[in-house]
Design a protein around this motif. Structure first.
Motif, PDB file in Angstrom:
ATOM      1  N   SER A 133       0.870  -1.240   0.054  1.00 17.48           N
ATOM      2  CA  SER A 133      -0.114   0.165   0.108  1.00 17.48           C
ATOM      3  C   SER A 133       0.778   1.264   0.020  1.00 17.48           C
ATOM      4  O   SER A 133       1.967   1.213   0.615  1.00 17.48           O
ATOM      5  N   THR A 149      -0.492   3.742   1.150  1.00 24.59           N
ATOM      6  CA  THR A 149      -1.012   4.804   2.419  1.00 24.59           C
ATOM      7  C   THR A 149      -1.101   3.861   3.506  1.00 24.59           C
ATOM      8  O   THR A 149      -2.222   3.263   3.758  1.00 24.59           O
ATOM      9  N   ASP A 185     -10.550   7.298  -4.958  1.00 21.47           N
ATOM     10  CA  ASP A 185      -9.473   6.537  -5.278  1.00 21.47           C
ATOM     11  C   ASP A 185     -10.145   5.928  -6.604  1.00 21.47           C
ATOM     12  O   ASP A 185     -11.115   6.299  -7.107  1.00 21.47           O
ATOM     13  N   HIS A 203      -6.250   8.701   4.936  1.00 20.14           N
ATOM     14  CA  HIS A 203      -6.168   7.686   3.577  1.00 20.14           C
ATOM     15  C   HIS A 203      -6.770   8.130   2.344  1.00 20.14           C
ATOM     16  O   HIS A 203      -6.170   8.047   1.335  1.00 20.14           O
ATOM     17  N   GLU A 204      -7.796   8.554   2.601  1.00 16.09           N
ATOM     18  CA  GLU A 204      -8.642   9.216   1.431  1.00 16.09           C
ATOM     19  C   GLU A 204      -7.946  10.283   0.949  1.00 16.09           C
ATOM     20  O   GLU A 204      -7.916  10.444  -0.429  1.00 16.09           O
ATOM     21  N   GLN A 262      -5.037   9.110  -0.955  1.00 15.32           N
ATOM     22  CA  GLN A 262      -5.404   8.446  -2.261  1.00 15.32           C
ATOM     23  C   GLN A 262      -5.798   9.655  -3.184  1.00 15.32           C
ATOM     24  O   GLN A 262      -5.381   9.403  -4.350  1.00 15.32           O
ATOM     25  N   ARG A 286      -3.801  10.689  -7.670  1.00 12.36           N
ATOM     26  CA  ARG A 286      -4.370  10.373  -8.743  1.00 12.36           C
ATOM     27  C   ARG A 286      -3.564  10.904 -10.216  1.00 12.36           C
ATOM     28  O   ARG A 286      -4.054  10.006 -11.070  1.00 12.36           O
TER      29      ARG A 286
END
Length: 375
Positions: free
Chosen positions: A45, A47, A158, A202-203, A206, A210
């Motif tokens: 991962s 993150t 995501d 986390h968001e 994410q 991008r």
């Protein structure tokens, strides 16, 4: 459904005026033998904001969590140039910021991520094209054939991959919303705990990734909204070391611009100069970025300390006892983690103990739940 039946006496149920969310207290990995009994398990991962969840949810050994494989350098990662207007000049208003970005969208593709349709509407009124989570492929096609394009997506951080020259200009406008009832419940009950903060981190991370999908990618990432900027500043040490290094590098740039240029016009000029340097990949600026971010990254790694995962270990041990209906032992294990310090962490422990006590001593469970509420 079989996962729910496996632990039907140990379910968390969340109810709102629109839905009911039912889930086991922890992931029943014992029902997936290929995972549970695997001799080796590899987790990948970009993150890791809450490493303790690997212990409490996936039964990973603390030693493994304490010694993850880390990159010693950032040579295999792309460039993320963070920018926040109000750290550069406090006189920027939302209208000025959006107008600046709108003008830039006349020259290159811009992707804007917002937490809601309402927030996206403001951009649509300024000429942005709205895309839903279901038409990401259409977004990619339009960025290629219809550019320069200003695109906005609501509540999707995501599953959007815009590599190479599809987009070098990203905007995160506002704080991500918590979507699940469980996350919303945690926000109300334990607003400042790692359990609540880590999903938001986390968001955000994410979303930041991008437009940077490989080591050859580069992107300007504008962070809009006082709540978002304040959240990142207050919890910056919980982001990945890479993001921490990039954020600290930006703060150095922002400090220099703010110190030397006081008017909005001068700030705009410096911002546009920086943007152009990044977009053309000016050698001097790229070398500055690489040297500074790498140096800060090493400092961040050297300052990291082992975390205390006593409660997460107890959670997993108690869960195993509970699955075997040994609720007394499950409650005892959690009780051992209660400290003399008051606060929401103890409240969560009392509540979890009440869950187990409810199976054999309902009055004690009721008293513990009241105690949890008072913490």
């Amino acid at each position: 459904y079989s996962f729910i039946l496996e632990a039907q006496e140990l379910l968390n149920v969340y109810i709102s005026n629109k839905q009911i969310d039912i889930r086991p207290q922890h992931a029943p990995i014992n029902m997936i033998p290929s995972f549970d009994k695997a001799e080796h398990r590899l987790f990948l991962s970009a993150t890791f904001s809450n490493a303790g969840a690997f212990i409490s949810e996936l039964h990973v050994a603390k030693k493994a969590v304490d010694t993850p494989i880390k990159m010693s350098t950032l040579t295999d990662t792309g460039e993320k140039w963070f920018l926040t207007f109000r750290q550069i000049n406090s006189h920027y208003t939302d209208e000025l910021i959006r107008s600046f970005i709108q003008q830039r969208s006349e020259k290159q593709n811009v992707l804007i991520l917002t937490p809601s349709n309402e927030a996206a509407r403001k951009w649509k009124e300024m000429g942005a094209r709205f895309y839903s989570a279901d038409n990401i492929n259409e977004l990619k096609q339009n960025l290629t054939s219809c550019g320069p394009l200003m695109a906005v997506i609501a509540n999707k951080y995501d599953g959007i991959d815009l590599p190479d020259d599809l987009c070098h200009f990203l905007v995160l406008d506002g704080m991500p919303n918590q979507n699940s009832l469980a996350d919303k419940s945690d926000t109300q009950r334990i607003p400042n705990s790692i359990t609540t903060i880590s999903p938001t981190i986390h968001e955000i991370e994410q979303g930041m990734g991008r437009t940077v999908r490989s080591k050859s990618d580069y992107s300007l990432i504008f962070l809009l909204g006082d709540k978002l900027q304040d959240f990142i500043s207050r919890h910056s040490n919980m982001f990945t070391p890479e993001t921490q290094a990039q954020w600290k590098f930006f703060k150095q740039i922002a400090k220099d611009i703010k110190h030397n240029y006081s008017s909005i016009e001068e700030s705009n000029k410096q911002l546009n100069n920086l943007i152009e340097k990044v977009l053309v990949q000016d050698d001097s600026w790229i070398q500055l970025y690489k040297s500074k971010v790498q140096k800060i990254y090493k400092e961040v790694l050297s300052q990291q300390q082992d975390q205390d995962y006593t409660f997460e270990q107890a959670e997993q041990a108690a869960w195993q006892y509970a699955l075997n209906k040994n609720y007394q032992e499950a409650a005892r294990v959690i009780n051992q983690t209660v400290t003399s310090d008051s606060g929401s962490n103890n409240g969560i422990k009392y509540e979890l103990m009440a869950t187990y006590y409810d199976k054999f001593d309902q009055q004690r469970a009721f008293d513990l739940q009241k105690k949890a509420h008072n913490e």
